[in-house]
Design a protein around this motif. Structure first.
Motif, PDB file in Angstrom:
ATOM      1  N   VAL A 168       0.840  -1.195   0.000  1.00 11.02           N
ATOM      2  CA  VAL A 168       0.000   0.000   0.000  1.00 11.02           C
ATOM      3  C   VAL A 168       0.876   1.245   0.000  1.00 11.02           C
ATOM      4  O   VAL A 168       2.035   1.194   0.442  1.00 11.02           O
ATOM      5  N   GLU A 169       0.318   2.332  -0.464  1.00  9.89           N
ATOM      6  CA  GLU A 169       1.031   3.597  -0.444  1.00  9.89           C
ATOM      7  C   GLU A 169       0.936   4.232   0.940  1.00  9.89           C
ATOM      8  O   GLU A 169      -0.035   4.014   1.671  1.00  9.89           O
ATOM      9  N   ALA A 209      10.045  -6.183  11.492  1.00  9.07           N
ATOM     10  CA  ALA A 209      10.596  -5.533  10.315  1.00  9.07           C
ATOM     11  C   ALA A 209      11.949  -6.162   9.974  1.00  9.07           C
ATOM     12  O   ALA A 209      12.598  -6.736  10.856  1.00  9.07           O
ATOM     13  N   PRO A 210      12.370  -6.052   8.738  1.00 10.97           N
ATOM     14  CA  PRO A 210      13.666  -6.642   8.337  1.00 10.97           C
ATOM     15  C   PRO A 210      14.801  -6.126   9.215  1.00 10.97           C
ATOM     16  O   PRO A 210      14.941  -4.917   9.412  1.00 10.97           O
ATOM     17  N   GLY A 211      15.584  -7.054   9.740  1.00 17.33           N
ATOM     18  CA  GLY A 211      16.723  -6.686  10.561  1.00 17.33           C
ATOM     19  C   GLY A 211      16.396  -6.317  11.988  1.00 17.33           C
ATOM     20  O   GLY A 211      17.300  -6.007  12.768  1.00 17.33           O
ATOM     21  N   PRO A 244       6.003   4.175   5.829  1.00 17.56           N
ATOM     22  CA  PRO A 244       6.994   3.186   5.384  1.00 17.56           C
ATOM     23  C   PRO A 244       7.578   2.370   6.541  1.00 17.56           C
ATOM     24  O   PRO A 244       7.888   1.183   6.350  1.00 17.56           O
ATOM     25  N   GLU A 245       7.691   2.965   7.708  1.00 16.13           N
ATOM     26  CA  GLU A 245       8.250   2.229   8.853  1.00 16.13           C
ATOM     27  C   GLU A 245       7.296   1.176   9.408  1.00 16.13           C
ATOM     28  O   GLU A 245       7.677   0.404  10.298  1.00 16.13           O
ATOM     29  N   ASP A 246       6.068   1.118   8.889  1.00 17.90           N
ATOM     30  CA  ASP A 246       5.142   0.043   9.255  1.00 17.90           C
ATOM     31  C   ASP A 246       5.421  -1.228   8.453  1.00 17.90           C
ATOM     32  O   ASP A 246       4.799  -2.263   8.704  1.00 17.90           O
ATOM     33  N   THR A 247       6.309  -1.141   7.484  1.00 21.08           N
ATOM     34  CA  THR A 247       6.653  -2.314   6.687  1.00 21.08           C
ATOM     35  C   THR A 247       7.225  -3.399   7.587  1.00 21.08           C
ATOM     36  O   THR A 247       8.237  -3.200   8.257  1.00 21.08           O
ATOM     37  N   ALA A 248       6.553  -4.549   7.599  1.00 18.22           N
ATOM     38  CA  ALA A 248       6.930  -5.644   8.493  1.00 18.22           C
ATOM     39  C   ALA A 248       6.020  -6.837   8.234  1.00 18.22           C
ATOM     40  O   ALA A 248       4.950  -6.696   7.637  1.00 18.22           O
ATOM     41  N   GLY A 254       2.108 -15.277   9.807  1.00 18.85           N
ATOM     42  CA  GLY A 254       2.400 -13.877   9.504  1.00 18.85           C
ATOM     43  C   GLY A 254       1.867 -13.447   8.153  1.00 18.85           C
ATOM     44  O   GLY A 254       1.686 -14.254   7.242  1.00 18.85           O
ATOM     45  N   THR A 255       1.616 -12.150   8.038  1.00 21.07           N
ATOM     46  CA  THR A 255       1.202 -11.557   6.770  1.00 21.07           C
ATOM     47  C   THR A 255       2.053 -10.316   6.538  1.00 21.07           C
ATOM     48  O   THR A 255       2.250  -9.498   7.450  1.00 21.07           O
ATOM     49  N   GLN A 256       2.562 -10.170   5.326  1.00 20.72           N
ATOM     50  CA  GLN A 256       3.486  -9.083   5.014  1.00 20.72           C
ATOM     51  C   GLN A 256       2.724  -7.799   4.712  1.00 20.72           C
ATOM     52  O   GLN A 256       1.794  -7.783   3.901  1.00 20.72           O
ATOM     53  N   VAL A 257       3.133  -6.742   5.367  1.00 22.55           N
ATOM     54  CA  VAL A 257       2.638  -5.394   5.064  1.00 22.55           C
ATOM     55  C   VAL A 257       3.819  -4.586   4.537  1.00 22.55           C
ATOM     56  O   VAL A 257       4.857  -4.488   5.204  1.00 22.55           O
ATOM     57  N   THR A 258       3.671  -4.046   3.348  1.00 21.60           N
ATOM     58  CA  THR A 258       4.717  -3.230   2.744  1.00 21.60           C
ATOM     59  C   THR A 258       4.123  -1.874   2.381  1.00 21.60           C
ATOM     60  O   THR A 258       3.116  -1.808   1.678  1.00 21.60           O
ATOM     61  N   VAL A 259       4.750  -0.822   2.864  1.00 21.20           N
ATOM     62  CA  VAL A 259       4.249   0.530   2.643  1.00 21.20           C
ATOM     63  C   VAL A 259       5.257   1.292   1.797  1.00 21.20           C
ATOM     64  O   VAL A 259       6.421   1.426   2.172  1.00 21.20           O
ATOM     65  N   SER A 260       4.804   1.783   0.662  1.00 19.59           N
ATOM     66  CA  SER A 260       5.687   2.517  -0.249  1.00 19.59           C
ATOM     67  C   SER A 260       5.438   4.021  -0.124  1.00 19.59           C
ATOM     68  O   SER A 260       4.366   4.466   0.274  1.00 19.59           O
ATOM     69  N   LEU A 261       6.460   4.781  -0.530  1.00 24.52           N
ATOM     70  CA  LEU A 261       6.332   6.231  -0.484  1.00 24.52           C
ATOM     71  C   LEU A 261       5.453   6.725  -1.616  1.00 24.52           C
ATOM     72  O   LEU A 261       5.330   6.073  -2.657  1.00 24.52           O
TER      73      LEU A 261
END
Length: 124
Positions: free
Chosen positions: A12-13, A40-42, A88-92, A117-124
């Motif tokens: 999602v944006e 989140a990654p890392g 974007p920092e909600d990406t996890a 788990g379900t992936q949430v990716t937030v783009s700018l």
């Protein structure tokens, strides 16, 4: 035991919204306090929100209050997480979990059952 399956994640944006669902099967869903966590990654997995067995009491990570809403429908054996104003920092990867600790827990070690788990990716 209870089996948990998350859904509703996606790309999602920034500024958008998502509603995650967690479908439970097996032992009585309504007997478990429930929670959402994310990783989140890392980063290490972190607590997001928790809810008591009946849905009347909720608790949130301080930094997420106002944008995240946890709820449950015990008649549908389903837990929800509504997320608004996504950043974007909600990406996890977002996980739901069932706890043995009443009324609820913020500690992942007090959760016995986890979804995949379900992936949430937030783009700018």
């Amino acid at each position: 035991q209870v089996q948990l399956v998350e859904s509703g994640g996606g790309l999602v944006e920034a500024g958008g919204s998502l509603r995650l669902s967690c479908a439970a099967s097996g032992r009585a869903f309504g007997s478990y306090p429930m929670g959402w966590f994310r990783q989140a990654p890392g980063n290490e997995r972190e607590f997001v929100a928790a809810i008591n067995r009946y849905g009347g009491t909720t608790y949130y990570r301080d930094s997420l209050k106002g944008r995240f809403t946890i709820s449950r429908d015990n008649t549908k054996n389903t837990l929800y997480l509504q997320i608004t104003s996504l950043k974007p920092e909600d990406t996890a990867v977002h996980y739901c979990a069932a706890s043995r600790r009443a009324p609820y827990s913020v500690t992942e070690y007090e959760y016995d059952y986890w979804g995949q788990g379900t992936q949430v990716t937030v783009s700018l």
